[in-house]
Motif scaffolding. Structure first.
Motif, PDB file in Angstrom:
ATOM      1  N   CYS A 157       0.624  -1.472  -0.018  1.00 58.86           N
ATOM      2  CA  CYS A 157       0.221  -0.062   0.212  1.00 58.86           C
ATOM      3  C   CYS A 157       0.775   1.296   0.091  1.00 58.86           C
ATOM      4  CB  CYS A 157      -0.687   0.093   1.100  1.00 58.86           C
ATOM      5  SG  CYS A 157      -1.575   1.351   1.048  1.00 58.86           S
ATOM      6  N   CYS A 160      -0.115   3.091   3.354  1.00 60.32           N
ATOM      7  CA  CYS A 160       0.463   2.559   5.086  1.00 60.32           C
ATOM      8  C   CYS A 160       1.663   1.787   4.563  1.00 60.32           C
ATOM      9  CB  CYS A 160      -0.277   1.524   5.733  1.00 60.32           C
ATOM     10  SG  CYS A 160      -1.671   0.564   5.285  1.00 60.32           S
ATOM     11  N   CYS A 173      -5.949  -2.711   0.482  1.00 60.24           N
ATOM     12  CA  CYS A 173      -5.145  -2.255   1.560  1.00 60.24           C
ATOM     13  C   CYS A 173      -6.109  -3.133   2.620  1.00 60.24           C
ATOM     14  CB  CYS A 173      -4.792  -1.645   1.741  1.00 60.24           C
ATOM     15  SG  CYS A 173      -3.688  -1.369   3.221  1.00 60.24           S
ATOM     16  N   CYS A 176      -6.255   0.550   5.537  1.00 59.31           N
ATOM     17  CA  CYS A 176      -6.737   0.993   5.844  1.00 59.31           C
ATOM     18  C   CYS A 176      -7.820   0.982   4.288  1.00 59.31           C
ATOM     19  CB  CYS A 176      -6.030   2.376   5.666  1.00 59.31           C
ATOM     20  SG  CYS A 176      -4.302   2.467   3.415  1.00 59.31           S
TER      21      CYS A 176
HETATM   22 ZN   LIG Z   1      -2.863   0.761   3.296  1.00 59.63          ZN
END
Ligand SMILES: [Zn+2]
Length: 193
Positions: A157, A160, A173, A176
Motif C-alpha cells: 500500500c 500505509c 489494502c 487502511c
Molecule cells: Zn494501506
C-alpha cells in the motif's frame, strides 16, 4: 590443447581452508589468505589461476554463475516508476540470489498482451516483480511481464505500507482500505522471495 600462458581453472570448486599453492609460486589475490607461506581459499568458489601473472584468486560461485541473460526469469524490486517505464533492481535470477546489482527496465509496451494506459497502474516503488529478460544493452536489462505467471508478486500500500490483497480487478489494502491497481502474477503473494 593449451597454448595460452594464462589459463582458467574455472571448474575447480574449492572450499574455505583449501590449499591453493605457496607464495613462492603465486601471488595471492581476492578470495584467498596466506598462512605460513601457504595460500588457502577464504570462500566457497571457483579457483582461478593466472599462470601469466602468477596470481591465484577464488571467485564466489554466484558471481561467476549468475548474470541475467535474454530468456532469464528474474525477480526485482521496483525502484522508480514513470508514465511509460519502471526501473527494477534485479536481485534474483532463475531462483538464485545475486551478489551484484543489475538494473532492469520494464517498458509499458512489454507489460501486458493488451494495451496498458499508464505504468502507475502496473507497479509502484517497493513492489517485488517477476519478469523475463527480453533484451540486453550495455548491461541494462529490458524486461517483460506479458506471461501469466509474470508481474507483481508482492505489492504494498502506497499509503500505509501494508501488503495489498487482490480483489477482482483491483488491489485492496486490508489495513487502511485504499484501492490500487497492479499487473499481478498468477501466484501473487504465494511465492517465496
Ligand atoms: Zn494501506
Amino acid at each position: 590443447m593449451s597454448s595460452q600462458s594464462s589459463r582458467q581453472k574455472g571448474d575447480d570448486l574449492v572450499f574455505p581452508g583449501e590449499r591453493l599453492g605457496v607464495i613462492e609460486e603465486f601471488v595471492p589475490n581476492s578470495g584467498t589468505y596466506v598462512e605460513d607461506g601457504i595460500i588457502y581459499s577464504k570462500i566457497i568458489g571457483r579457483a582461478l589461476i593466472d599462470f601469466l601473472n602468477k596470481r591465484v584468486s577464488v571467485y564466489p560461485l554466484i558471481q561467476v554463475a549468475k548474470v541475467p541473460k535474454v530468456g532469464s526469469m528474474v525477480l526485482g524490486l521496483v525502484s522508480n516508476v514513470q508514465t511509460e517505464n519502471a526501473g527494477v533492481r534485479i536481485f534474483q535470477i532463475d531462483n538464485k540470489h545475486l551478489s551484484g546489482i543489475f538494473t532492469g527496465i520494464l517498458h509499458i509496451s512489454d507489460v501486458h498482451l493488451r494495451y496498458v494506459d499508464s505504468m502507475f497502474d502496473v507497479c509502484k516503488p517497493g513492489d517485488v516483480i517477476r519478469a523475463r529478460v527480453i533484451s540486453e544493452k550495455n548491461r541494462v536489462y529490458h524486461l517483460s511481464t506479458k506471461e501469466k505467471d509474470l508481474g507483481v508478486v508482492y505489492a504494498f500500500c502506497s499509503q500505509c505500507g501494508y501488503m495489498l490483497e487482490p480483489k477482482r480487478q483491483v488491489m485492496r489494502c486490508a489495513s487502511c482500505g485504499k484501492i490500487e491497481k497492479r499487473k499481478i502474477a498468477l501466484d501473487y503473494g504465494k511465492g517465496m522471495v
